[in-house]
Design an enzyme around this catalytic site. Sequence first.
Site, PDB file in Angstrom:
ATOM      1  N   GLU A 193     -51.369  44.103 -38.293  1.00  0.00           N
ATOM      2  CA  GLU A 193     -51.943  45.429 -38.546  1.00  0.00           C
ATOM      3  C   GLU A 193     -52.211  45.543 -40.045  1.00  0.00           C
ATOM      4  O   GLU A 193     -51.318  45.873 -40.830  1.00  0.00           O
ATOM      5  CB  GLU A 193     -50.996  46.550 -38.101  1.00  0.00           C
ATOM      6  CG  GLU A 193     -51.696  47.902 -38.105  1.00  0.00           C
ATOM      7  CD  GLU A 193     -50.926  49.044 -38.734  1.00  0.00           C
ATOM      8  OE1 GLU A 193     -51.474  50.153 -38.802  1.00  0.00           O
ATOM      9  OE2 GLU A 193     -49.784  48.840 -39.189  1.00  0.00           O
ATOM     10  N   ASP A 222     -46.520  45.529 -37.321  1.00  0.00           N
ATOM     11  CA  ASP A 222     -46.812  46.855 -37.867  1.00  0.00           C
ATOM     12  C   ASP A 222     -46.706  46.852 -39.392  1.00  0.00           C
ATOM     13  O   ASP A 222     -45.745  46.326 -39.952  1.00  0.00           O
ATOM     14  CB  ASP A 222     -45.804  47.853 -37.272  1.00  0.00           C
ATOM     15  CG  ASP A 222     -46.048  49.259 -37.747  1.00  0.00           C
ATOM     16  OD1 ASP A 222     -47.129  49.797 -37.440  1.00  0.00           O
ATOM     17  OD2 ASP A 222     -45.175  49.817 -38.437  1.00  0.00           O
TER      18      ASP A 222
HETATM   19  C1  GLC Z   1     -48.517  51.805 -38.682  1.00  0.00           C
HETATM   20  C2  GLC Z   1     -48.714  52.625 -37.428  1.00  0.00           C
HETATM   21  C3  GLC Z   1     -48.567  54.072 -37.752  1.00  0.00           C
HETATM   22  C4  GLC Z   1     -47.213  54.322 -38.370  1.00  0.00           C
HETATM   23  C5  GLC Z   1     -46.952  53.380 -39.563  1.00  0.00           C
HETATM   24  C6  GLC Z   1     -45.519  53.395 -39.982  1.00  0.00           C
HETATM   25  O1  GLC Z   1     -49.515  52.020 -39.598  1.00  0.00           O
HETATM   26  O2  GLC Z   1     -49.951  52.325 -36.842  1.00  0.00           O
HETATM   27  O3  GLC Z   1     -48.741  54.858 -36.606  1.00  0.00           O
HETATM   28  O4  GLC Z   1     -47.138  55.642 -38.819  1.00  0.00           O
HETATM   29  O5  GLC Z   1     -47.268  52.044 -39.235  1.00  0.00           O
HETATM   30  O6  GLC Z   1     -44.719  52.599 -39.169  1.00  0.00           O
END
Ligand code: GLC
Length: 653
Positions: free
Chosen positions: A312, A270
């Site tokens: 991500e 993430d």
């Molecule tokens: C990522 C997740 C999102 C979240 C962010 C903070 O971007 O996809 O939903 O708010 O991380 O952890």
Amino acid sequence: MKACCRSLGCEVLNYESIYEERFAARLDEFKWLYMELYDNEDLFWELCDSMRTYFDARHTELKESDRDCEAHPDWYRTSDLLGMMLYIDSFAGDIRGVKERLDYLERCNVNYVHLMPFLDTPKGASDGGYAVADFRKVRSDLGTMEDLEELTAACHRRKMNVCMDFVMNHTSQEHAWARRARAGEEEYRSRYFFYPDRRIPDQYERTVPQVFPTVAPGNFTWLEEEQTWVMTTFYPYQWDLNYRNPRVFNEMMGEFLFLANKGIDIMRLDAVPYIWKELGTTSRNLPQVHTLVRLMRIIGEIVCPGVLLLGEVVMEPEKVVPYFDTVEKPECHMLYNVTTMATTWHTVATRNVGLLRHQLGLVNALPKQYVFLNYLRCHDDIGWGLDYEKLKEEGIEEYWHKKYLNGYFQGHCGGSVSRGELYNDDPVTGDARFCGTTASMCGIEKAGFEGSAVTCSSEKDGIEGEAAVLCGSGKIWSEDAVTPMDLAIRKDLMLHAYLLMQTGIPVLYSGDEVGQVNDYSYKDDPEKADDSRYIHRGRMNWELADQIDCPDTVQGKLFSGLNRLETVRREEKAFSFDARVRTIDTWDESVLCMERCLGDEKILGLFNFCEYDRTAWINEADGMYENLLTGEVREAKGVDIPACGYCYLKRIG
Ligand code: GLC
């Protein structure tokens, strides 16, 4: 061989040497990178000891599957994989509930389940689970670690992979480290970023962009009791971890391996671009981030080589691709194909495939080893990260185009049938992102709930209301009667047909298989009301899912339509990862033609992004083709595609 080893009781010895071999093969680079970043040999060896402990604790079944994966390193580069992401509570109440629903997931042809964040998180300060208070505890209403282990084992028995989020950029303010830091323990304070005054925070603010400019402005939060600022890139209750402290890295790797040992197959890293901060920079994608990800990859390859890293990186392609790094020194196994996703919705709103062809061209030119995760919708908003330089050539300007896209998807302009809401609408910059489900964005919500599901006749004169907007003037439908609902379903299926034609792993968003529309009930929950992303995080409607076998229902049409497409993708050789893929000019700005070739196999996909019937003026003079969805045999020349229609044409000689 495995059975023999076990019966001889030499299993432990055997795995020991396997581990040693993996470790020795990577030690030089591993140590070099760690020392370059941390220059601390004691902590390096401490990390190695801890890796060994997690390896010893790893279940034999998982070790065996690791060995399989090592023997078949391309195991995830296959058109057999189909993912679905879901919230455990919305989908089935709790983890045990998910286990009971595995038959349904199997019916959806899903063999990769992404369980959205399920670790312990404080109620009311959780960011949908992305504020983790304890990496070793499941949120109590969802179950326990034992339930998780049982679920992953049950999934593995069905050859399903399980993905989870590893939220490594920050912890919740309620995490044990954060509490100890607040209590003044120096060692724990150094795991975060604390500043007594605004001097350093102000310097950061000069160059670091904001993630949530309206709901959580700024990158720091003032803690009244402790009289200090703390760095909080996301929400104020998500404290950024300081990876300059090697203990943070070592211990987070412990959490990673602990979770991997629970049977997780895919770790979604993430917000990974954010994990290293540096004054005077944007604190995104810094070289140290790549060192950390490479270290993580090495650690995984030594302890649990069956576990994949999914990065991500929700950014433009130039920032995404480096997270694959080189084929010899890889970082992530998979990355989100975010620009293609955003460009797809841009194409829906403009009915012009020009930019999409350009974007697909860039992706198709990348080495085939790179695996993208393709998707239409996920749990987050859609940020309009498009190639504006390219759009400028067409006279399209970023600011106004974002306004148009947000207007279009709210249903305000452009003959739109979409429904949804803005996210982080920034009055200062005028920037905003968008939230809504696939079905709502395709018009299923409007057609189903706003009384516009009227049948329109075949002649232009008989077309009324919404249908008239869709048809424009002087156009006739290609069929006798097409309702706005039929058209919305077709658009939804067309987008999925195009999604499945891309190289990579398609991941469906739970509920999309039955056309679930926006859920506005989040507005009644004060803990969610500020965050419009909850509009597309609604509860799974099992009454809808019960209709999947009724061919006349929206659900039946979508579910069976998807099933057909998924079967083609799985069975046709030209859908394999090593196929050559390109787009072909159709001489119609609304129709995309994708070609996949492998050896003698060739499949063309045709996708009409507009609500008018169109003709793809292709001219493939290489034999006859079969429409894989209808069985029709024809030439691939001047192919008529109905409004929002699609087809897969296979060359049959
Ligand atoms: C990522 C997740 C999102 C979240 C962010 C903070 O971007 O996809 O939903 O708010 O991380 O952890």
